[in-house]
Write a protein that holds these residues in place. Structure first.
Motif, PDB file in Angstrom:
ATOM      1  N   GLY A 116       7.760   0.425   9.337  1.00 41.49           N
ATOM      2  CA  GLY A 116       7.817   0.021  10.733  1.00 41.49           C
ATOM      3  C   GLY A 116       6.841  -1.040  11.181  1.00 41.49           C
ATOM      4  O   GLY A 116       6.826  -1.387  12.367  1.00 41.49           O
ATOM      5  N   VAL A 117       6.024  -1.587  10.292  1.00 42.28           N
ATOM      6  CA  VAL A 117       5.150  -2.708  10.669  1.00 42.28           C
ATOM      7  C   VAL A 117       5.964  -3.970  10.421  1.00 42.28           C
ATOM      8  O   VAL A 117       5.969  -4.523   9.321  1.00 42.28           O
ATOM      9  CB  VAL A 117       3.841  -2.698   9.866  1.00 42.28           C
TER      10      VAL A 117
ATOM     11  N   VAL B 274       2.308   4.063  14.942  1.00 40.49           N
ATOM     12  CA  VAL B 274       2.989   2.843  14.510  1.00 40.49           C
ATOM     13  C   VAL B 274       3.460   2.971  13.066  1.00 40.49           C
ATOM     14  O   VAL B 274       4.584   2.584  12.720  1.00 40.49           O
ATOM     15  CB  VAL B 274       2.048   1.627  14.654  1.00 40.49           C
ATOM     16  N   GLN B 275       2.611   3.545  12.193  1.00 42.58           N
ATOM     17  CA  GLN B 275       2.906   3.594  10.757  1.00 42.58           C
ATOM     18  C   GLN B 275       2.455   4.954  10.220  1.00 42.58           C
ATOM     19  O   GLN B 275       1.272   5.237  10.137  1.00 42.58           O
ATOM     20  CB  GLN B 275       2.170   2.473  10.041  1.00 42.58           C
ATOM     21  N   ARG B 276       3.415   5.793   9.818  1.00 43.93           N
ATOM     22  CA  ARG B 276       3.110   7.178   9.458  1.00 43.93           C
ATOM     23  C   ARG B 276       3.019   7.433   7.953  1.00 43.93           C
ATOM     24  O   ARG B 276       2.625   8.522   7.526  1.00 43.93           O
ATOM     25  CB  ARG B 276       4.170   8.118  10.049  1.00 43.93           C
TER      26      ARG B 276
ATOM     27  N   GLY C 226      16.840  -1.492   5.622  1.00 46.12           N
ATOM     28  CA  GLY C 226      17.322  -0.442   6.525  1.00 46.12           C
ATOM     29  C   GLY C 226      18.264   0.509   5.836  1.00 46.12           C
ATOM     30  O   GLY C 226      18.497   0.424   4.643  1.00 46.12           O
ATOM     31  N   PRO C 227      18.789   1.499   6.593  1.00 47.98           N
ATOM     32  CA  PRO C 227      18.699   1.682   8.052  1.00 47.98           C
ATOM     33  C   PRO C 227      17.374   2.304   8.475  1.00 47.98           C
ATOM     34  O   PRO C 227      16.585   2.742   7.635  1.00 47.98           O
ATOM     35  CB  PRO C 227      19.868   2.615   8.352  1.00 47.98           C
ATOM     36  N   ALA C 228      17.161   2.361   9.793  1.00 48.40           N
ATOM     37  CA  ALA C 228      15.924   2.913  10.343  1.00 48.40           C
ATOM     38  C   ALA C 228      16.246   3.567  11.679  1.00 48.40           C
ATOM     39  O   ALA C 228      17.256   3.244  12.312  1.00 48.40           O
ATOM     40  CB  ALA C 228      14.884   1.809  10.522  1.00 48.40           C
ATOM     41  N   PRO C 229      15.385   4.473  12.144  1.00 45.99           N
ATOM     42  CA  PRO C 229      15.602   5.074  13.459  1.00 45.99           C
ATOM     43  C   PRO C 229      15.424   4.053  14.568  1.00 45.99           C
ATOM     44  O   PRO C 229      14.768   3.023  14.401  1.00 45.99           O
ATOM     45  CB  PRO C 229      14.541   6.170  13.530  1.00 45.99           C
ATOM     46  N   ALA C 230      15.980   4.366  15.735  1.00 40.17           N
ATOM     47  CA  ALA C 230      15.927   3.435  16.865  1.00 40.17           C
ATOM     48  C   ALA C 230      14.499   3.113  17.270  1.00 40.17           C
ATOM     49  O   ALA C 230      14.212   2.002  17.738  1.00 40.17           O
ATOM     50  CB  ALA C 230      16.693   4.021  18.050  1.00 40.17           C
ATOM     51  N   SER C 231      13.570   4.054  17.085  1.00 39.84           N
ATOM     52  CA  SER C 231      12.178   3.803  17.441  1.00 39.84           C
ATOM     53  C   SER C 231      11.586   2.659  16.633  1.00 39.84           C
ATOM     54  O   SER C 231      10.634   2.000  17.071  1.00 39.84           O
ATOM     55  CB  SER C 231      11.342   5.072  17.230  1.00 39.84           C
TER      56      SER C 231
ATOM     57  N   ALA D 138       0.819  -1.215   0.000  1.00 40.69           N
ATOM     58  CA  ALA D 138       0.000   0.000   0.000  1.00 40.69           C
ATOM     59  C   ALA D 138       0.851   1.263   0.000  1.00 40.69           C
ATOM     60  O   ALA D 138       0.510   2.250  -0.667  1.00 40.69           O
ATOM     61  CB  ALA D 138      -0.939   0.003   1.197  1.00 40.69           C
ATOM     62  N   THR D 139       1.944   1.260   0.747  1.00 40.28           N
ATOM     63  CA  THR D 139       2.760   2.469   0.888  1.00 40.28           C
ATOM     64  C   THR D 139       3.914   2.539  -0.107  1.00 40.28           C
ATOM     65  O   THR D 139       4.473   3.625  -0.318  1.00 40.28           O
ATOM     66  CB  THR D 139       3.353   2.567   2.300  1.00 40.28           C
ATOM     67  N   GLY D 140       4.308   1.399  -0.681  1.00 38.98           N
ATOM     68  CA  GLY D 140       5.496   1.366  -1.522  1.00 38.98           C
ATOM     69  C   GLY D 140       6.783   1.450  -0.728  1.00 38.98           C
ATOM     70  O   GLY D 140       7.848   1.690  -1.298  1.00 38.98           O
ATOM     71  N   CYS D 141       6.715   1.242   0.579  1.00 33.97           N
ATOM     72  CA  CYS D 141       7.871   1.396   1.468  1.00 33.97           C
ATOM     73  C   CYS D 141       8.414   0.039   1.904  1.00 33.97           C
ATOM     74  O   CYS D 141       7.683  -0.949   1.977  1.00 33.97           O
ATOM     75  CB  CYS D 141       7.472   2.181   2.720  1.00 33.97           C
ATOM     76  N   THR D 142       9.694   0.016   2.225  1.00 36.72           N
ATOM     77  CA  THR D 142      10.277  -1.171   2.831  1.00 36.72           C
ATOM     78  C   THR D 142       9.800  -1.279   4.279  1.00 36.72           C
ATOM     79  O   THR D 142       9.340  -0.290   4.867  1.00 36.72           O
ATOM     80  CB  THR D 142      11.809  -1.099   2.824  1.00 36.72           C
ATOM     81  N   PRO D 143       9.922  -2.446   4.883  1.00 38.64           N
ATOM     82  CA  PRO D 143       9.560  -2.567   6.299  1.00 38.64           C
ATOM     83  C   PRO D 143      10.331  -1.600   7.192  1.00 38.64           C
ATOM     84  O   PRO D 143       9.772  -1.062   8.157  1.00 38.64           O
ATOM     85  CB  PRO D 143       9.895  -4.025   6.620  1.00 38.64           C
ATOM     86  N   ALA D 144      11.594  -1.364   6.897  1.00 40.80           N
ATOM     87  CA  ALA D 144      12.372  -0.420   7.703  1.00 40.80           C
ATOM     88  C   ALA D 144      11.794   0.982   7.628  1.00 40.80           C
ATOM     89  O   ALA D 144      11.900   1.756   8.582  1.00 40.80           O
ATOM     90  CB  ALA D 144      13.826  -0.409   7.224  1.00 40.80           C
ATOM     91  N   GLU D 145      11.170   1.318   6.513  1.00 39.86           N
ATOM     92  CA  GLU D 145      10.601   2.652   6.345  1.00 39.86           C
ATOM     93  C   GLU D 145       9.240   2.789   7.016  1.00 39.86           C
ATOM     94  O   GLU D 145       8.941   3.825   7.607  1.00 39.86           O
ATOM     95  CB  GLU D 145      10.478   2.984   4.857  1.00 39.86           C
TER      96      GLU D 145
END
Length: 339
Positions: free
Chosen positions: A90-91, A122-124, A300-305, A81-88
């Protein structure tokens, strides 16, 4: 995952956003309208093994693409749906660490807490490049936490039967929609409940094939029907569940799922846990530290959160085995698991 190549993350940016569609089958090129039907659990291996008996699906052109890691429904549907990787986005799995609790991302319940997590925290990322896309999915999912997390702002079109699913798709294309997103879950349900070896999945696939034929018969000639899975399936025998005691004292809690287990180390023992997990599971699974998993699998990479959501060590079986979380034993009743 081939995040820079043929991957489920590329579908929406290409088809909805007008990006590069070079890796897509010919019917997509120049189509006025595109329908994307996600068949949950209908991975390429299952497709290849069964399509000769499915007269409508057997007419399709195309080839295998990769899914994301972990290859589990909540993560993959969010990536599509978002076109994002899991690291981006966050789900990061079926069950993941969030605010020091375990969030079940499908049921959207928080284990050990009296409140559910706010989906936007959780997912922005906005779905479908902020286009108002109609989403044809089960009516019962309207307003759920997971729906709000990965489909917020879309036009929800609920269905209660396969016939309704097909009718909604055809009607939306007839009304001029350039892109329709649709979802059908019951192949995955059959795999979980019955595995891949007793004919139950073939019965569901025959119904899906009839649905596809009905949709194709009614779509106009300038519309294309894309079908993708979110993941495949693996048949796991009852004696292939691993309940290891080799990590006792090193694991504070577990999350993830049986085919992508997240281990959170007791304080100060992360390196010791990683070494012990490699010793215990190295012959049947890939074992990665958190940083390795983000670099190799999660985009990744991703923020610590976000990175802390998977704990400290990831164990992903490559053999047909499953890792049981002692705190979530209901999972051990499943016969088919994500692959």
């Amino acid at each position: 995952p081939a995040y820079d190549g043929a991957c489920v993350t590329r579908i929406v940016p290409a088809v909805v956003g007008g990006g590069d569609i070079g890796c897509f089958p010919e019917p997509v090129h120049g189509a006025r309208a595109n329908v994307m039907l996600i068949l949950d659990g209908f991975g390429w291996e299952l497709c290849s093994q069964t399509r000769s008996a499915l007269p409508n699906l057997d007419t399709f052109v195309g080839d295998a693409i990769t899914t994301v890691a972990p290859s589990t429904t909540a993560t993959v549907l969010t990536s599509i749906a978002t076109g994002c990787t899991p690291a981006e986005h966050g789900v990061l799995g079926y069950r993941m660490r969030f605010d020091d609790y375990i969030l079940n991302t499908i049921r959207w319940t928080t284990e050990g807490a009296g409140r559910a997590a706010d989906p936007i925290l959780v997912q922005r990322n906005e779905p479908f490049l902020r286009r108002e896309v109609p989403v044809v999915t089960q009516a019962e999912h309207e307003g759920s936490g997971f729906t709000d997390a990965h489909l917020r702002g879309t036009r929800f079109v609920g269905w209660k039967s396969m016939d309704e699913l097909g009718d909604h798709i055809v009607g939306l294309v007839a009304d001029g929609e350039p892109f329709v997103h649709a979802y059908y879950p019951k192949i995955d349900s059959a795999v979980h409940d019955h595995g891949l070896r007793n004919g139950a999945v073939e019965e569901v696939l025959a119904k899906v094939d009839a649905l596809v034929g009905s949709i194709l018969d009614r779509l106009p000639g300038d519309a294309a029907l894309l079908i993708t899975a979110d993941h495949g399936g693996v048949h796991v025998e009852s004696d292939a569940w691993i309940r290891s005691t080799d990590l006792d004292g090193l694991v504070a809690f577990q999350a993830g799922e049986a085919r992508c287990r997240y281990l959170c180390a007791t304080e100060g023992r992360r390196d010791e846990l990683a070494a012990a997990a490699r010793e215990a599971y190295g012959e049947v699974a890939w074992v990665r530290t958190r940083d390795e998993a983000f670099a190799e699998w999660l985009g990744g990479p991703a923020p610590a959160s976000i990175t802390r959501r998977i704990g400290d060590v990831v164990v992903a079986p490559f053999a047909d085995v499953a890792l049981l979380d002692p705190g979530y034993e209901r999972e051990g009743r499943l016969i088919g698991l994500h692959g």
